[in-house]
Design a protein around this motif. Sequence first.
Motif, PDB file in Angstrom:
ATOM      1  N   ALA A 151       0.753  -1.371   0.513  1.00 35.25           N
ATOM      2  CA  ALA A 151      -0.113  -0.113  -0.269  1.00 35.25           C
ATOM      3  C   ALA A 151       1.377   1.415  -0.155  1.00 35.25           C
ATOM      4  CB  ALA A 151      -0.670  -0.206   1.695  1.00 35.25           C
ATOM      5  N   GLY A 152       1.773   0.978   0.542  1.00 32.87           N
ATOM      6  CA  GLY A 152       3.309   2.021   0.749  1.00 32.87           C
ATOM      7  C   GLY A 152       3.634   2.599  -0.696  1.00 32.87           C
ATOM      8  N   ALA A 153       3.940   1.743  -1.383  1.00 29.63           N
ATOM      9  CA  ALA A 153       4.949   1.654  -2.268  1.00 29.63           C
ATOM     10  C   ALA A 153       3.211   2.341  -3.365  1.00 29.63           C
ATOM     11  CB  ALA A 153       5.157   0.854  -2.696  1.00 29.63           C
ATOM     12  N   ALA A 154       2.689   1.594  -3.581  1.00 30.37           N
ATOM     13  CA  ALA A 154       1.156   1.851  -4.466  1.00 30.37           C
ATOM     14  C   ALA A 154       1.149   4.097  -4.676  1.00 30.37           C
ATOM     15  CB  ALA A 154      -0.187   1.607  -5.102  1.00 30.37           C
ATOM     16  N   ALA A 155       1.113   4.123  -2.997  1.00 26.51           N
ATOM     17  CA  ALA A 155       0.612   5.382  -2.766  1.00 26.51           C
ATOM     18  C   ALA A 155       2.005   6.543  -2.843  1.00 26.51           C
ATOM     19  CB  ALA A 155       0.254   6.138  -1.340  1.00 26.51           C
ATOM     20  N   VAL A 156       3.346   6.076  -2.925  1.00 30.29           N
ATOM     21  CA  VAL A 156       3.877   6.850  -3.020  1.00 30.29           C
ATOM     22  C   VAL A 156       4.473   6.972  -4.459  1.00 30.29           C
ATOM     23  CG1 VAL A 156       6.626   6.978  -3.126  1.00 30.29           C
ATOM     24  CG2 VAL A 156       5.306   6.832  -0.698  1.00 30.29           C
ATOM     25  N   LEU A 157       4.580   5.747  -5.598  1.00 27.97           N
ATOM     26  CA  LEU A 157       4.738   5.682  -6.701  1.00 27.97           C
ATOM     27  C   LEU A 157       4.007   6.701  -7.188  1.00 27.97           C
ATOM     28  CD1 LEU A 157       6.410   2.361  -6.601  1.00 27.97           C
ATOM     29  CD2 LEU A 157       7.308   4.267  -7.062  1.00 27.97           C
ATOM     30  N   ASP A 158       2.617   6.071  -7.122  1.00 34.94           N
ATOM     31  CA  ASP A 158       1.271   7.298  -7.721  1.00 34.94           C
ATOM     32  C   ASP A 158       1.540   8.801  -7.734  1.00 34.94           C
ATOM     33  OD1 ASP A 158      -1.044   8.490  -8.738  1.00 34.94           O
ATOM     34  OD2 ASP A 158      -2.092   6.351  -8.663  1.00 34.94           O
ATOM     35  N   VAL A 159       2.310   9.134  -5.997  1.00 33.19           N
ATOM     36  CA  VAL A 159       2.469  10.760  -6.210  1.00 33.19           C
ATOM     37  C   VAL A 159       3.417  11.167  -7.076  1.00 33.19           C
ATOM     38  CG1 VAL A 159       2.221  12.508  -4.547  1.00 33.19           C
ATOM     39  CG2 VAL A 159       0.422  10.564  -3.902  1.00 33.19           C
ATOM     40  N   THR A 160       4.158  10.270  -6.749  1.00 33.76           N
ATOM     41  CA  THR A 160       5.634  10.649  -7.630  1.00 33.76           C
ATOM     42  C   THR A 160       6.160  10.213  -9.438  1.00 33.76           C
ATOM     43  OG1 THR A 160       7.347   8.732  -6.777  1.00 33.76           O
ATOM     44  CG2 THR A 160       7.106  10.834  -5.348  1.00 33.76           C
ATOM     45  N   GLY A 161       4.555   9.156  -9.692  1.00 32.22           N
ATOM     46  CA  GLY A 161       5.041   9.201 -10.681  1.00 32.22           C
ATOM     47  C   GLY A 161       5.928   8.425 -11.451  1.00 32.22           C
ATOM     48  N   LEU A 162       7.376   7.699 -10.446  1.00 30.97           N
ATOM     49  CA  LEU A 162       8.540   7.203 -10.551  1.00 30.97           C
ATOM     50  C   LEU A 162       8.210   5.797 -10.942  1.00 30.97           C
ATOM     51  CD1 LEU A 162      10.969   8.821  -8.022  1.00 30.97           C
ATOM     52  CD2 LEU A 162      10.504   9.372  -9.875  1.00 30.97           C
ATOM     53  N   PHE A 163       8.751   5.277 -11.491  1.00 36.92           N
ATOM     54  CA  PHE A 163       8.655   3.748 -11.823  1.00 36.92           C
ATOM     55  C   PHE A 163       6.793   3.340 -11.770  1.00 36.92           C
ATOM     56  CE2 PHE A 163      12.024   4.214  -8.835  1.00 36.92           C
ATOM     57  CZ  PHE A 163      12.983   3.956  -9.664  1.00 36.92           C
ATOM     58  N   PRO A 164       6.335   3.801 -13.291  1.00 33.95           N
ATOM     59  CA  PRO A 164       4.978   3.565 -13.122  1.00 33.95           C
ATOM     60  C   PRO A 164       4.797   1.954 -13.341  1.00 33.95           C
ATOM     61  CG  PRO A 164       6.239   4.799 -15.226  1.00 33.95           C
ATOM     62  CD  PRO A 164       6.769   4.438 -14.455  1.00 33.95           C
ATOM     63  N   ARG A 165       5.239   1.109 -13.812  1.00 34.41           N
ATOM     64  CA  ARG A 165       4.872   0.210 -13.851  1.00 34.41           C
ATOM     65  C   ARG A 165       4.728  -0.789 -11.967  1.00 34.41           C
ATOM     66  NH1 ARG A 165       8.093  -3.491 -19.470  1.00 34.41           N
ATOM     67  NH2 ARG A 165       6.750  -1.421 -20.656  1.00 34.41           N
ATOM     68  N   LEU A 166       5.972  -0.827 -11.924  1.00 33.15           N
ATOM     69  CA  LEU A 166       6.171  -0.981 -10.453  1.00 33.15           C
ATOM     70  C   LEU A 166       4.875  -0.880  -9.808  1.00 33.15           C
ATOM     71  CD1 LEU A 166       7.740  -2.941  -8.135  1.00 33.15           C
ATOM     72  CD2 LEU A 166       9.003  -0.128  -7.661  1.00 33.15           C
ATOM     73  N   GLY A 167       4.791   0.519 -10.099  1.00 32.16           N
ATOM     74  CA  GLY A 167       2.576   1.580  -8.775  1.00 32.16           C
ATOM     75  C   GLY A 167       1.918   0.318  -9.480  1.00 32.16           C
ATOM     76  N   VAL A 168       1.795   0.179 -10.429  1.00 33.57           N
ATOM     77  CA  VAL A 168       0.781  -0.838 -10.617  1.00 33.57           C
ATOM     78  C   VAL A 168       1.048  -1.949  -9.826  1.00 33.57           C
ATOM     79  CG1 VAL A 168      -0.260  -2.226 -12.629  1.00 33.57           C
ATOM     80  CG2 VAL A 168       0.658   0.192 -13.365  1.00 33.57           C
ATOM     81  N   ALA A 169       2.131  -3.154 -10.241  1.00 28.46           N
ATOM     82  CA  ALA A 169       2.066  -3.678  -9.385  1.00 28.46           C
ATOM     83  C   ALA A 169       1.877  -3.748  -7.873  1.00 28.46           C
ATOM     84  CB  ALA A 169       3.836  -4.852  -9.350  1.00 28.46           C
ATOM     85  N   ALA A 170       2.432  -2.959  -7.716  1.00 31.58           N
ATOM     86  CA  ALA A 170       1.850  -2.813  -6.192  1.00 31.58           C
ATOM     87  C   ALA A 170       0.579  -2.625  -5.737  1.00 31.58           C
ATOM     88  CB  ALA A 170       2.896  -1.457  -4.832  1.00 31.58           C
ATOM     89  N   THR A 171       0.105  -1.823  -6.303  1.00 32.90           N
ATOM     90  CA  THR A 171      -1.690  -1.781  -6.584  1.00 32.90           C
ATOM     91  C   THR A 171      -2.390  -3.136  -6.385  1.00 32.90           C
ATOM     92  OG1 THR A 171      -1.178   0.372  -7.776  1.00 32.90           O
ATOM     93  CG2 THR A 171      -3.787  -0.263  -7.622  1.00 32.90           C
ATOM     94  N   ALA A 172      -1.849  -3.348  -7.597  1.00 31.92           N
ATOM     95  CA  ALA A 172      -2.245  -5.090  -7.344  1.00 31.92           C
ATOM     96  C   ALA A 172      -2.419  -5.740  -5.769  1.00 31.92           C
ATOM     97  CB  ALA A 172      -1.617  -5.771  -8.511  1.00 31.92           C
ATOM     98  N   GLY A 173      -1.061  -5.734  -6.124  1.00 30.09           N
ATOM     99  CA  GLY A 173      -0.086  -6.428  -4.965  1.00 30.09           C
ATOM    100  C   GLY A 173      -1.422  -5.366  -2.965  1.00 30.09           C
TER     101      GLY A 173
END
Length: 344
Positions: A151-173
Amino acid sequence: MSSSEVGKDGVRGARPGREAQVGKGLRRRQGRHGRRRGEKAMVPEAEFTSYYGKPVLNPPVWKASDVAAYLFLGGLAGAGSMLAAGAQLTGRPAAARALKISSLGAIAGSTAALIHDLGRPGRFYNMLRVMKPTSPMSVGSWVLAGYGPAAGAAAVLDVTGLFPRLGVAATAGAAALGPAVASYTAVLIADTAVPAWHEVHRELPLLFVGSSTTAAAGMALVASPVRETGPMRTAAVFGTALELAAAKRLRRRAGLAAEPYTVGRAGRLVRAGEILSAAGAAGGVLLGGRGRAGALLSGAALLAGSACTRFGVFYAGMQSAEDPKYTVVPQRERLASRVSEPTS
């Protein structure tokens, strides 16, 4: 001679009919338990009173500010991650971002409340030293340990726009673990000896899932643009319907163990939760899509309703642990039902 005497020559002065006869005057015991069907016991069943009025169980020492908040915030986080994944898949980026941020804040608050209740942060770490599938606390600790970073990675990566694929994976997890986070606390408290929780172990997870869904939908209505809240309003209706149906089944099936949910502080909170959730769902459908004010009011009602429900469940357990009748009467009823079952 008014009485008989026993001497060397035998009994003198015995009157006929006064000899003791084994079994005479006693009814033959019939049936499994020694009484004929329909016979009344000579001694009435004693009413239960506890020793000096003391509770049969030691009530939990948990504080509402810790454990009830932990129940509410965990449900908000888990259901929020599921709605966030759905919003992202359907092209609602603002709603998805708002729900990811709220889920991160909720799980952080839930974990902080749990650690504060445990007393020392090291105790939470110690629970991760082993994995015990039969322990809801052990499983829940591992679920939180996996969900929190996702949940932390999903939120931080969404706000920062970094590593979008990793953000999608974190959101799914986070979405995959969301249902467990939203419902495992119900299994956790139902695994105790507290009557109002243990006796409703079938209905409590459904009640928590419904309450979690209404809370997450309410957060989406509060924090998202109106144009992106259509599915959230549908989720609010679904969550409210599930919560009310589970509460109704709980009261119908649990008998005396459901009484704490209708009396005292717990009863007031549960009723307030049902009214607020129903009002929030209706407001979301009728007003949530028309303007910001309607969405805010509906979302706030849904959040408040979910919080009242969780606190009501908490206080119902406390009330049932403090009153001996909620422990003894259901036990006697179960014993009586087993005794009355016909033998093969």
